[in-house]
Design a protein around this motif. Structure first.
Motif, PDB file in Angstrom:
ATOM      1  N   GLU A  24      42.686  39.208  20.904  1.00 58.92           N
ATOM      2  CA  GLU A  24      42.310  39.667  19.577  1.00 58.92           C
ATOM      3  C   GLU A  24      42.368  38.553  18.546  1.00 58.92           C
ATOM      4  OE1 GLU A  24      45.133  40.179  21.043  1.00 58.92           O
ATOM      5  OE2 GLU A  24      46.805  40.546  19.634  1.00 58.92           O
ATOM      6  N   PRO A  25      41.533  38.624  17.503  1.00 54.93           N
ATOM      7  CA  PRO A  25      41.635  37.653  16.402  1.00 54.93           C
ATOM      8  C   PRO A  25      42.956  37.828  15.678  1.00 54.93           C
ATOM      9  CG  PRO A  25      39.546  38.855  16.335  1.00 54.93           C
ATOM     10  CD  PRO A  25      40.426  39.563  17.316  1.00 54.93           C
ATOM     11  N   TRP A  40      40.682  32.687   7.335  1.00 51.31           N
ATOM     12  CA  TRP A  40      40.450  32.041   8.626  1.00 51.31           C
ATOM     13  C   TRP A  40      41.288  32.786   9.663  1.00 51.31           C
ATOM     14  CZ3 TRP A  40      36.847  28.580   9.905  1.00 51.31           C
ATOM     15  CH2 TRP A  40      36.259  27.815   8.891  1.00 51.31           C
ATOM     16  N   TYR A  41      40.613  33.170  10.744  1.00 54.02           N
ATOM     17  CA  TYR A  41      41.295  33.799  11.869  1.00 54.02           C
ATOM     18  C   TYR A  41      41.200  32.867  13.072  1.00 54.02           C
ATOM     19  CZ  TYR A  41      41.724  38.498   9.818  1.00 54.02           C
ATOM     20  OH  TYR A  41      42.083  39.581   9.053  1.00 54.02           O
ATOM     21  N   ARG A  42      42.168  33.005  13.949  1.00 56.61           N
ATOM     22  CA  ARG A  42      42.153  32.256  15.206  1.00 56.61           C
ATOM     23  C   ARG A  42      42.001  33.266  16.335  1.00 56.61           C
ATOM     24  NH1 ARG A  42      46.164  28.083  17.892  1.00 56.61           N
ATOM     25  NH2 ARG A  42      45.864  28.760  20.057  1.00 56.61           N
ATOM     26  N   GLN A  43      41.147  32.932  17.304  1.00 61.55           N
ATOM     27  CA  GLN A  43      40.989  33.810  18.452  1.00 61.55           C
ATOM     28  C   GLN A  43      41.079  33.001  19.732  1.00 61.55           C
ATOM     29  OE1 GLN A  43      37.290  36.098  18.816  1.00 61.55           O
ATOM     30  NE2 GLN A  43      38.388  37.688  19.938  1.00 61.55           N
ATOM     31  N   PRO A  95      44.986  44.781  20.528  1.00 62.00           N
ATOM     32  CA  PRO A  95      44.767  43.844  21.640  1.00 62.00           C
ATOM     33  C   PRO A  95      43.407  43.966  22.305  1.00 62.00           C
ATOM     34  CG  PRO A  95      46.176  45.630  22.343  1.00 62.00           C
ATOM     35  CD  PRO A  95      45.977  45.812  20.867  1.00 62.00           C
ATOM     36  N   GLY A  96      42.654  45.021  21.984  1.00 63.76           N
ATOM     37  CA  GLY A  96      41.311  45.165  22.538  1.00 63.76           C
ATOM     38  C   GLY A  96      41.258  46.043  23.770  1.00 63.76           C
ATOM     39  N   THR A  97      40.077  46.635  23.971  1.00 66.79           N
ATOM     40  CA  THR A  97      39.776  47.405  25.183  1.00 66.79           C
ATOM     41  C   THR A  97      38.524  46.815  25.807  1.00 66.79           C
ATOM     42  OG1 THR A  97      40.720  49.486  24.389  1.00 66.79           O
ATOM     43  CG2 THR A  97      39.044  49.618  26.113  1.00 66.79           C
ATOM     44  N   CYS A 141      40.069  47.329  17.589  1.00 63.91           N
ATOM     45  CA  CYS A 141      40.416  48.147  16.441  1.00 63.91           C
ATOM     46  C   CYS A 141      41.203  47.281  15.466  1.00 63.91           C
ATOM     47  CB  CYS A 141      41.259  49.330  16.920  1.00 63.91           C
ATOM     48  SG  CYS A 141      41.808  50.435  15.624  1.00 63.91           S
ATOM     49  N   ALA A 142      41.040  47.527  14.171  1.00 63.46           N
ATOM     50  CA  ALA A 142      41.771  46.762  13.171  1.00 63.46           C
ATOM     51  C   ALA A 142      42.161  47.684  12.025  1.00 63.46           C
ATOM     52  CB  ALA A 142      40.923  45.602  12.638  1.00 63.46           C
TER      53      ALA A 142
END
Lengths: 115, 111
Positions: B43-44, B35-38, A108-110, A91-92
């Motif tokens: 998460e990005p 620019w994103y870092r992942q 943080p993600g699922t 989610c963002a």
């Protein structure tokens, strides 16, 4: 501190079940987004919302739905889970006081597994 | 042409090296670039935003070439902690509030 959270962080479910993933942000951002990320595909947009009561389909929306009843939350529902929906879901949210500057900040993600 | 294209790498560089990634985009009307870092399985995270010709933040420099429709990310004096996947991100055609993410360039900094 303001943040964006997702729950659960991990979920295992069976094919055919309805599943809801929660997303909550405390930045008071108007824009919220759901993505899925799979190996070889990068981040793909599922649904998005630009405000309360506004929802829109992204490029991979089939089998998913969202609702936006307040600014803070955008839950993602899988109507009837399928094995192809096994993925990591992010989610963002974003907001901008200046036109054209819409950096998104991610939860943080699922990690969802459909068996 | 894809909205965003990146060289997937992997780039394996020694500590202290300078490394550059390029990204091409198709939406000539884009006004903002990111620019994103992942890190693996996380998460990005936003690394840099670019609204004009470029941006610099410490060891990181992003440059924009509108004529050729590409943006680059330069990392100087690479650290082990720079190992990650770097995502090039631009708004898609017809929407400023959405973002299209490249598939990412994988960087490993070796001791």
């Amino acid at each position: 501190d303001a943040e964006i959270t997702q729950s659960p962080r991990h979920k295992i479910t069976e094919t055919g079940r309805q599943v809801t993933l929660a997303c909550h942000q405390t930045w008071n951002h108007n824009n919220m987004f759901w993505y899925r990320q799979d190996l070889g595909h990068g981040l793909r947009l599922i649904h998005y919302s630009y405000g309360v009561q506004d929802t829109n389909k992204g490029e991979v929306s089939d089998g998913y739905s969202v609702s936006r009843s307040n600014t803070e939350d955008l839950p993602l529902t899988l109507e009837s889970a399928a094995s192809s929906q096994t993925s990591v879901y992010f989610c963002a949210s974003s907001e901008s006081r200046l036109a054209g500057r819409y950096e998104q900040y991610f939860g943080p993600g699922t990690r969802l597994t459909v068996t | 042409r894809k909205e965003v294209e990146q060289d997937p790498g992997p780039f394996n560089v020694p500590e202290g090296a300078t490394v550059a990634f390029n990204c091409t985009y198709s939406n000539s009307a884009s006004q903002s670039f990111f620019w994103y870092r992942q890190d693996c399985r996380k998460e990005p995270k936003l690394l840099m935003s670019v609204y004009s010709s470029g941006n610099e933040d410490g060891r990181f420099t992003a440059q924009l070439n509108r004529a050729s429709q590409y943006i680059s990310l330069l990392i100087r004096d690479s650290k082990l902690s720079d190992s990650a996947t770097y995502l090039c991100v631009v708004p898609p055609s017809g929407s400023a509030r959405q973002l299209t993410f490249g598939s990412g360039t994988q960087l490993t900094v070796l001791p």
